[in-house]
Motif scaffolding. Sequence first.
Motif, PDB file in Angstrom:
ATOM      1  N   LEU A  60       0.813  -1.212   0.000  1.00 31.39           N
ATOM      2  CA  LEU A  60       0.000   0.000   0.000  1.00 31.39           C
ATOM      3  C   LEU A  60       0.848   1.264   0.000  1.00 31.39           C
ATOM      4  O   LEU A  60       0.391   2.314  -0.454  1.00 31.39           O
ATOM      5  CB  LEU A  60      -0.954   0.002   1.201  1.00 31.39           C
ATOM      6  N   LYS A  61       2.079   1.189   0.494  1.00 30.23           N
ATOM      7  CA  LYS A  61       2.965   2.350   0.440  1.00 30.23           C
ATOM      8  C   LYS A  61       3.423   2.620  -0.987  1.00 30.23           C
ATOM      9  O   LYS A  61       3.731   3.751  -1.342  1.00 30.23           O
ATOM     10  CB  LYS A  61       4.178   2.138   1.353  1.00 30.23           C
ATOM     11  N   LEU A  62       3.449   1.569  -1.796  1.00 28.40           N
ATOM     12  CA  LEU A  62       3.937   1.709  -3.166  1.00 28.40           C
ATOM     13  C   LEU A  62       2.833   1.894  -4.191  1.00 28.40           C
ATOM     14  O   LEU A  62       3.004   2.614  -5.169  1.00 28.40           O
ATOM     15  CB  LEU A  62       4.786   0.483  -3.536  1.00 28.40           C
ATOM     16  N   SER A  63       1.726   1.214  -4.011  1.00 29.30           N
ATOM     17  CA  SER A  63       0.628   1.324  -4.977  1.00 29.30           C
ATOM     18  C   SER A  63      -0.705   1.098  -4.281  1.00 29.30           C
ATOM     19  O   SER A  63      -0.756   0.612  -3.165  1.00 29.30           O
ATOM     20  CB  SER A  63       0.809   0.303  -6.108  1.00 29.30           C
ATOM     21  N   THR A  66      -7.801  -2.072  -4.464  1.00 23.33           N
ATOM     22  CA  THR A  66      -9.196  -1.764  -4.804  1.00 23.33           C
ATOM     23  C   THR A  66      -9.901  -1.094  -3.630  1.00 23.33           C
ATOM     24  O   THR A  66     -10.728  -0.211  -3.822  1.00 23.33           O
ATOM     25  CB  THR A  66      -9.958  -3.041  -5.214  1.00 23.33           C
ATOM     26  N   THR A  67      -9.551  -1.486  -2.406  1.00 18.72           N
ATOM     27  CA  THR A  67     -10.164  -0.868  -1.225  1.00 18.72           C
ATOM     28  C   THR A  67      -9.738   0.585  -1.092  1.00 18.72           C
ATOM     29  O   THR A  67     -10.568   1.459  -0.827  1.00 18.72           O
ATOM     30  CB  THR A  67      -9.787  -1.643   0.051  1.00 18.72           C
ATOM     31  N   SER A  68      -8.445   0.863  -1.285  1.00 18.23           N
ATOM     32  CA  SER A  68      -7.995   2.249  -1.169  1.00 18.23           C
ATOM     33  C   SER A  68      -8.560   3.106  -2.305  1.00 18.23           C
ATOM     34  O   SER A  68      -8.854   4.286  -2.109  1.00 18.23           O
ATOM     35  CB  SER A  68      -6.470   2.345  -1.138  1.00 18.23           C
ATOM     36  N   GLU A  69      -8.758   2.509  -3.483  1.00 20.52           N
ATOM     37  CA  GLU A  69      -9.371   3.250  -4.597  1.00 20.52           C
ATOM     38  C   GLU A  69     -10.821   3.597  -4.277  1.00 20.52           C
ATOM     39  O   GLU A  69     -11.275   4.715  -4.534  1.00 20.52           O
ATOM     40  CB  GLU A  69      -9.287   2.434  -5.886  1.00 20.52           C
ATOM     41  N   ALA A  70     -11.552   2.647  -3.692  1.00 13.35           N
ATOM     42  CA  ALA A  70     -12.945   2.913  -3.308  1.00 13.35           C
ATOM     43  C   ALA A  70     -12.995   3.975  -2.210  1.00 13.35           C
ATOM     44  O   ALA A  70     -13.836   4.887  -2.247  1.00 13.35           O
ATOM     45  CB  ALA A  70     -13.617   1.631  -2.826  1.00 13.35           C
ATOM     46  N   LEU A  71     -12.066   3.899  -1.264  1.00 14.19           N
ATOM     47  CA  LEU A  71     -12.011   4.886  -0.188  1.00 14.19           C
ATOM     48  C   LEU A  71     -11.658   6.269  -0.734  1.00 14.19           C
ATOM     49  O   LEU A  71     -12.194   7.279  -0.268  1.00 14.19           O
ATOM     50  CB  LEU A  71     -11.002   4.445   0.877  1.00 14.19           C
ATOM     51  N   THR A  72     -10.798   6.324  -1.734  1.00 15.98           N
ATOM     52  CA  THR A  72     -10.446   7.603  -2.366  1.00 15.98           C
ATOM     53  C   THR A  72     -11.693   8.277  -2.920  1.00 15.98           C
ATOM     54  O   THR A  72     -11.913   9.477  -2.707  1.00 15.98           O
ATOM     55  CB  THR A  72      -9.413   7.393  -3.496  1.00 15.98           C
ATOM     56  N   GLN A  73     -12.518   7.523  -3.627  1.00 19.13           N
ATOM     57  CA  GLN A  73     -13.760   8.075  -4.185  1.00 19.13           C
ATOM     58  C   GLN A  73     -14.690   8.557  -3.076  1.00 19.13           C
ATOM     59  O   GLN A  73     -15.329   9.603  -3.196  1.00 19.13           O
ATOM     60  CB  GLN A  73     -14.475   7.020  -5.050  1.00 19.13           C
ATOM     61  N   MET A  74     -14.767   7.795  -2.004  1.00 13.38           N
ATOM     62  CA  MET A  74     -15.626   8.177  -0.888  1.00 13.38           C
ATOM     63  C   MET A  74     -15.109   9.447  -0.217  1.00 13.38           C
ATOM     64  O   MET A  74     -15.889  10.338   0.132  1.00 13.38           O
ATOM     65  CB  MET A  74     -15.710   7.029   0.123  1.00 13.38           C
ATOM     66  N   LEU A  75     -13.782   9.540  -0.037  1.00 10.88           N
ATOM     67  CA  LEU A  75     -13.204  10.717   0.608  1.00 10.88           C
ATOM     68  C   LEU A  75     -13.455  11.988  -0.199  1.00 10.88           C
ATOM     69  O   LEU A  75     -13.580  13.072   0.373  1.00 10.88           O
ATOM     70  CB  LEU A  75     -11.705  10.523   0.836  1.00 10.88           C
ATOM     71  N   ALA A  94      -4.881   1.637   8.608  1.00  9.70           N
ATOM     72  CA  ALA A  94      -4.181   2.923   8.585  1.00  9.70           C
ATOM     73  C   ALA A  94      -3.443   3.126   7.261  1.00  9.70           C
ATOM     74  O   ALA A  94      -3.476   4.214   6.683  1.00  9.70           O
ATOM     75  CB  ALA A  94      -3.211   3.018   9.758  1.00  9.70           C
ATOM     76  N   ALA A  95      -2.801   2.069   6.760  1.00  6.87           N
ATOM     77  CA  ALA A  95      -2.086   2.170   5.485  1.00  6.87           C
ATOM     78  C   ALA A  95      -3.057   2.421   4.330  1.00  6.87           C
ATOM     79  O   ALA A  95      -2.757   3.183   3.411  1.00  6.87           O
ATOM     80  CB  ALA A  95      -1.276   0.906   5.232  1.00  6.87           C
ATOM     81  N   THR A  96      -4.230   1.798   4.385  1.00  5.72           N
ATOM     82  CA  THR A  96      -5.247   2.000   3.343  1.00  5.72           C
ATOM     83  C   THR A  96      -5.757   3.441   3.371  1.00  5.72           C
ATOM     84  O   THR A  96      -5.918   4.065   2.315  1.00  5.72           O
ATOM     85  CB  THR A  96      -6.420   1.013   3.537  1.00  5.72           C
ATOM     86  N   ILE A  97      -5.992   3.973   4.561  1.00  7.83           N
ATOM     87  CA  ILE A  97      -6.457   5.357   4.687  1.00  7.83           C
ATOM     88  C   ILE A  97      -5.396   6.312   4.141  1.00  7.83           C
ATOM     89  O   ILE A  97      -5.701   7.222   3.366  1.00  7.83           O
ATOM     90  CB  ILE A  97      -6.787   5.694   6.162  1.00  7.83           C
ATOM     91  N   ARG A  98      -4.152   6.095   4.523  1.00  2.00           N
ATOM     92  CA  ARG A  98      -3.055   6.957   4.057  1.00  2.00           C
ATOM     93  C   ARG A  98      -2.963   6.925   2.530  1.00  2.00           C
ATOM     94  O   ARG A  98      -2.848   7.950   1.887  1.00  2.00           O
ATOM     95  CB  ARG A  98      -1.739   6.530   4.688  1.00  2.00           C
ATOM     96  N   ARG A  99      -3.027   5.721   1.951  1.00  2.00           N
ATOM     97  CA  ARG A  99      -2.939   5.586   0.496  1.00  2.00           C
ATOM     98  C   ARG A  99      -4.087   6.331  -0.185  1.00  2.00           C
ATOM     99  O   ARG A  99      -3.905   7.021  -1.181  1.00  2.00           O
ATOM    100  CB  ARG A  99      -2.994   4.100   0.128  1.00  2.00           C
ATOM    101  N   ALA A 100      -5.304   6.197   0.367  1.00  2.00           N
ATOM    102  CA  ALA A 100      -6.475   6.859  -0.219  1.00  2.00           C
ATOM    103  C   ALA A 100      -6.341   8.377  -0.149  1.00  2.00           C
ATOM    104  O   ALA A 100      -6.670   9.075  -1.115  1.00  2.00           O
ATOM    105  CB  ALA A 100      -7.747   6.400   0.502  1.00  2.00           C
TER     106      ALA A 100
END
Length: 188
Positions: A60-63, A66-75, A94-100
């Motif tokens: 998740l630090k590098l790329s 699908t979960t972080s992409e969905a969270l990005t849209q929600m954010l 936490a890593a997913t939130i940071r990536r999003a």
Amino acid sequence: MKIKKLKLIFLSLVLMLSACVTVTKNQALNTIRGKYSDVLFIYVDAPNDAITSTLMVTHLKLSSSTTSEALTQMLRMSNKVAVAVAGESDRVTAATIRRAIEDAGAGLPKNGQLVIVGQPADFEAISLFAVSKGLKVDVIAPENNRADAAPVTIAPSTSAAQKNQEQVQKSSNTQMNKMLRRSESQSK
């Protein structure tokens, strides 16, 4: 050689215990419903073993995932509706939130609301990061894990099977202690 094996076994046990489920989906939903009536919710799945979770955090630090992409849209809509996040592993969540947040970049609203279900101390760093990007952050402890809940005393079992299991555990602990003492004396 035996000490190294024992250290590796101990390390793997510690890692497995640290990867236990932090918040279940139902706990998170019950916690959120108690405070927010209208919210977008995403639950971050994570593997059960710590090694795979660590690899997932590194990925998740590098790329993105699908979960972080969905969270990005929600954010990106978090200024209209609060966005709530919970997961099986605090580190992966936490890593997913940071990536999003990083992926949202300039599209992140400055007055968006992020709700994290978990222990506040575990999400302090990611909360500070989200606030620095302009989000309002609310970290809520899971409903069933509240610190203010009265402790529950469980009476010891008197069943024969339970007593037998306790005896086997004591014998196993005794054998492990003997092995450790022998390996320490051999290494000196």
